[in-house]
Structures are given as structure tokens and as C-alpha cells.
Design an enzyme around this catalytic site. Structure first.
Site, PDB file in Angstrom:
ATOM      1  N   ARG A   1     -17.125  12.543 -55.094  1.00 54.05           N
ATOM      2  CA  ARG A   1     -17.596  11.583 -56.108  1.00 54.05           C
ATOM      3  C   ARG A   1     -19.064  11.227 -55.882  1.00 54.05           C
ATOM      4  O   ARG A   1     -19.831  11.058 -56.823  1.00 54.05           O
ATOM      5  CB  ARG A   1     -16.717  10.317 -56.125  1.00 54.05           C
TER       6      ARG A   1
ATOM      7  N   TYR B   1     -25.996   8.516 -83.012  1.00 51.23           N
ATOM      8  CA  TYR B   1     -24.672   9.122 -82.824  1.00 51.23           C
ATOM      9  C   TYR B   1     -23.617   8.018 -82.825  1.00 51.23           C
ATOM     10  O   TYR B   1     -23.769   7.029 -82.115  1.00 51.23           O
ATOM     11  CB  TYR B   1     -24.658   9.892 -81.491  1.00 51.23           C
TER      12      TYR B   1
ATOM     13  N   ASP C   1     -32.245  10.729 -76.621  1.00 48.68           N
ATOM     14  CA  ASP C   1     -31.076  11.615 -76.590  1.00 48.68           C
ATOM     15  C   ASP C   1     -31.556  12.979 -77.091  1.00 48.68           C
ATOM     16  O   ASP C   1     -31.839  13.151 -78.278  1.00 48.68           O
ATOM     17  CB  ASP C   1     -29.968  11.035 -77.483  1.00 48.68           C
TER      18      ASP C   1
ATOM     19  N   LYS D   1     -22.636  20.268 -75.766  1.00 50.05           N
ATOM     20  CA  LYS D   1     -23.129  20.939 -76.957  1.00 50.05           C
ATOM     21  C   LYS D   1     -23.902  22.207 -76.577  1.00 50.05           C
ATOM     22  O   LYS D   1     -23.315  23.138 -76.055  1.00 50.05           O
ATOM     23  CB  LYS D   1     -23.967  19.954 -77.784  1.00 50.05           C
TER      24      LYS D   1
HETATM   25  C1  PLP Z   1     -21.801  14.774 -78.841  1.00 50.32           C
HETATM   26  C2  PLP Z   1     -22.944  13.864 -78.690  1.00 50.32           C
HETATM   27  C3  PLP Z   1     -22.916  12.805 -77.766  1.00 50.32           C
HETATM   28  C4  PLP Z   1     -21.676  12.471 -76.945  1.00 50.32           C
HETATM   29  O1  PLP Z   1     -21.298  13.497 -76.079  1.00 50.32           O
HETATM   30  P1  PLP Z   1     -19.779  13.658 -75.556  1.00 50.32           P
HETATM   31  O2  PLP Z   1     -19.871  14.749 -74.556  1.00 50.32           O
HETATM   32  O3  PLP Z   1     -18.959  13.996 -76.762  1.00 50.32           O
HETATM   33  O4  PLP Z   1     -19.362  12.351 -74.976  1.00 50.32           O
HETATM   34  C5  PLP Z   1     -24.040  12.008 -77.647  1.00 50.32           C
HETATM   35  N1  PLP Z   1     -25.153  12.231 -78.393  1.00 50.32           N
HETATM   36  C6  PLP Z   1     -25.215  13.235 -79.287  1.00 50.32           C
HETATM   37  C7  PLP Z   1     -26.463  13.427 -80.072  1.00 50.32           C
HETATM   38  C8  PLP Z   1     -24.122  14.082 -79.476  1.00 50.32           C
HETATM   39  O5  PLP Z   1     -24.198  15.066 -80.382  1.00 50.32           O
END
Ligand code: PLP
Length: 373
Positions: free
Chosen positions: A47, A99, A171, A196
Site C-alpha cells: 500500500r 466531468y 485534468d 482512458k
Molecule cells: C473518465 C474520466 C474521469 C474519471 O476516471 P475513472 O477512472 O472513471 O474514475 C475523470 N476525468 C475525465 C476527464 C474522465 O474522462
């Protein structure tokens, strides 16, 4: 070193023990202590630190040009760690079209812990400036935005944040370090859903926080990471590391295909509007051309016939798959308003595309047959 080279090599040095070119996955949760009670290899318990996670953090740090990286079990856990590193009574400014999971964290979770937030049109710098309060500690940006692909001036918002003594967090999930370099434009931190494009194959959930300087704030993010334990498993770290090797190639293919699909849709009589920063008539085109090195694989479009027409097109596609999420090799189509649920600002006639790396002509043929009456 150039990003294409970093993507292949960063965090993927041959294993010093065996010479294996493919990194071993260190599943061990615990590590041997020396006879004197010390930890001779630096690892204690997974962890708080794991060799496979460190390889991923090293890779992401190099890709983003950051001083420090902390990997998480999801993009949302990474986002939450940033908010958890603030204090009760602090104020956050976020985009109105952030988001929806990030908005949910601020509204439903952190509001109960007295973190204040204001939502603004982040593309309007005057509105951002007006939202500053004495307690503002952080401005959150997400560019291009979801699902209208609005483009925010990262340098402009960072300057406003710094004048107010606040941090600017970007982000960078949609653009990736291949197409956009927020830390070089002035942002203090970036956040990623590695779920992603970085993972890139739709088979792993993950996130990361990256910092321009390894300061006290990042120390608190690190503390949240190890104390809460929302860390990615070693296998998940390995999957993201493998995905990253083709990141630069994939981002080019996604961008080229999305540009062709956007151009096709712009000329279609049944389409009311196409939102893609690569289109010259897009409101954020000039800014995107300055702060991005490519326009990415995400776009959305609005149908002339309203919600029913959008649902009909989504029902008829054969190469695109109806699914949420983005950034995988395969193309996805999504009626965004229905996943965001009640209260969504997203137009009902809008479909979002995550354009994959298939042949663009097959994607266009598929949309053509789905759009035909
Ligand atoms: C998918 C996404 C998130 C969240 O990610 P998870 O892995 O689904 O928790 C945050 N910001 C953006 C722009 C995203 O596309």
C-alpha cells in the site's frame, strides 16, 4: 527525449535482476526486513510502495514532464485525493461542464466536509476572476471539455489562480501528455484517468496525480494515496505501462480519424452542429491550435431531429459500439445526456464519439448508413 521515445522506454527499463525486457509484475504485498530491522530494498508493504507501481509512476512523471507522480486505482480516486488534500472551508472553482463524476465529488461528497465550490464557464477568464474568494485554494480545469469540447486557456487560468494564491489543476485525461502539456503552460498539477488513453485498451481502471514541483501539497496527495490505499494493483500498473508504449502512435491515429469524421459530419444535412476543436469554426480552435499539438480523438455532434434522431443513429451503428468511456482502440458512441441523468446540461440531441484507431473510411461509412433515413 521526445515523447514517442519516452512512451516506449520510460519505466520499462530491463529488469535489473534477470535482464527481462518485459517488466515483472511484483505481486508481493510485503517485503523482507534486514537482520537489523531495516528495509534494505526500500519497500515495506505494497500500500505504501510497490516496484511495479513505482515503475508506472516513473513512466507517467517522465511523460508529463512532472517532478512527482502518484498512481491511483481510478481517475476519480486521483481527483478525490486532490480535494482531500485541501482543508475544510477552502474554496474550489471548477468548470460548469466538468466531468460529471468530478462535479459529483464536489457536490455530494466534499460539500459535506465543508469544501466550498463554485462552477463557472472556465473558457471565460473574467467569470473565473469574478469567482475568486479569499478562501479560494484551487482552480480545476478540464480541456477539451466533456461533451462540448470547449477549450480552456491553461496559461490564463493558471495566472489567475497564482495571483489569488491558489493552485491550478488540469485534468489532462482527454488530451494526454502527447497532445497537451499543462505543467509547461503554468498548471501546478495534472490529473489523469489512465482508464482512458494511457491504458488505451479499455481493460484497466486507473488514475494519477502529477505535480510540477514536489511540494507540501503533493506530500499531502501522497499521504492520502498511502493512507486511504486507493492504489492500483500491480497487474493494473503493468497494463497501463504496456498501454503507454503505443500512446504516441495511438494519439496520432485517434486525432487523424477524428478530424476526418468531424469533417464528414460537418457536411451532413441531418447534423446541426459538430463540436471538435480541429474544425476551424469551433469556438476554441485558435486556442487549441496554440496549446495542443493535435486535436485528439473525442468529438460530439447534434442531430437536427432532437433526442429521437440521436437515439436512432446510436441504435443503427455497426462499427461504433454503444458504450460509455473513451480512449480505447475501438470507436464508441454515446447518448451523453442519458448517462449523466436528471439535471444534465447536455443537449438531448447530442451524441459523443470516442473515435478509435480503425480505418476512418469504415467509421464514416458506418455513420453514413446510420444517418441515412
Ligand atoms: C473518465 C474520466 C474521469 C474519471 O476516471 P475513472 O477512472 O472513471 O474514475 C475523470 N476525468 C475525465 C476527464 C474522465 O474522462
Amino acid at each position: 527525449m521526445k515523447i514517442d521515445t519516452l512512451a516506449v522506454h520510460a519505466g520499462s527499463e530491463p529488469d535489473p535482476e534477470t535482464g527481462a525486457l518485459t517488466r515483472p509484475i511484483h505481486l508481493s504485498t510485503t517485503f523482507e526486513r534486514g537482520v537489523d530491522g531495516s528495509y534494505p530494498k526500500g519497500y515495506i508493504y505494497t500500500r505504501s510502495g510497490n516496484p511495479t507501481r513505482e515503475a508506472l509512476e516513473s513512466c507517467l512523471r517522465q511523460l508529463e514532464g512532472a517532478a512527482a507522480a502518484a498512481a491511483f486505482s481510478s481517475g476519480s480516486a486521483a481527483t478525490a485525493s486532490v480535494f482531500q488534500s485541501l482543508a475544510a472551508g477552502d474554496h474550489v472553482i471548477a468548470p460548469r461542464d466538468v466531468y460529471h463524476g468530478t462535479a459529483g465529488l464536489l457536490r455530494d461528497v466534499f460539500a459535506r466536509w465543508s469544501l466550498e465550490s463554485t462552477f463557472v464557464d472556465m473558457t471565460d477568464l473574467a467569470e473565473v476572476r469574478d469567482a475568486i474568494q479569499p478562501s479560494t485554494r484551487l482552480i480545476w480545469i478540464e480541456t477539451p471539455s466533456n461533451p462540448l469540447l470547449k477549450v480552456t486557456d491553461i496559461g490564463g487560468v493558471s495566472a489567475i489562480a497564482h495571483q489569488a494564491g491558489a493552485l491550478c489543476v488540469s485534468d489532462n485525461t482527454w488530451a494526454t501528455p502527447v497532445l497537451q502539456r499543462p505543467l509547461e503552460l503554468g498548471a501546478d498539477l495534472t490529473v489523469h484517468a489512465t482508464t482512458k488513453y494511457l491504458g488505451g485498451h479499455g481493460d484497466v481502471l486507473g488514475g494519477a496525480v502529477l505535480a510540477r514541483v514536489e511540494d507540501d501539497f503533493f506530500g499531502r496527495v501522497r499521504r492520502v494515496q498511502t493512507a486511504y490505499g486507493a492504489v492500483p494493483s500491480p497487474f493494473d500498473c503493468w497494463l497501463v505501462l504496456r498501454g503507454v508504449q503505443t500512446l504516441a502512435l495511438r494519439m496520432r491515429a485517434h486525432s487523424e480519424n477524428a478530424a476526418q469524421v468531424a469533417a464528414y459530419l460537418s457536411d451532413h444535412l441531418s447534423v446541426d452542429a459538430v463540436h471538435y476543436p480541429g474544425l476551424p469554426d469551433h469556438a476554441g480552435h485558435d486556442l487549441a491550435a496554440r496549446q495542443m499539438s493535435g486535436f485528439g480523438g473525442m468529438l460530439s455532434f447534434q442531430l437536427k431531429g432532437g433526442r429521437n434522431s440521436a437515439m436512432k443513429v446510436a441504435a443503427k451503428v455497426k462499427v461504433f459500439t454503444r458504450a460509455t468511456s473513451l480512449g480505447g482502440t475501438e470507436s464508441l458512441i454515446e447518448h451523453r445526456a442519458s448517462i449523466e441523468g436528471p439535471g444534465t446540461q447536455t443537449p438531448q440531441n447530442l451524441l459523443r464519439l470516442s473515435v478509435g484507431i480503425e480505418d476512418a473510411s469504415d467509421l464514416i461509412d458506418d455513420l453514413a448508413q446510420a444517418l441515412a433515413d
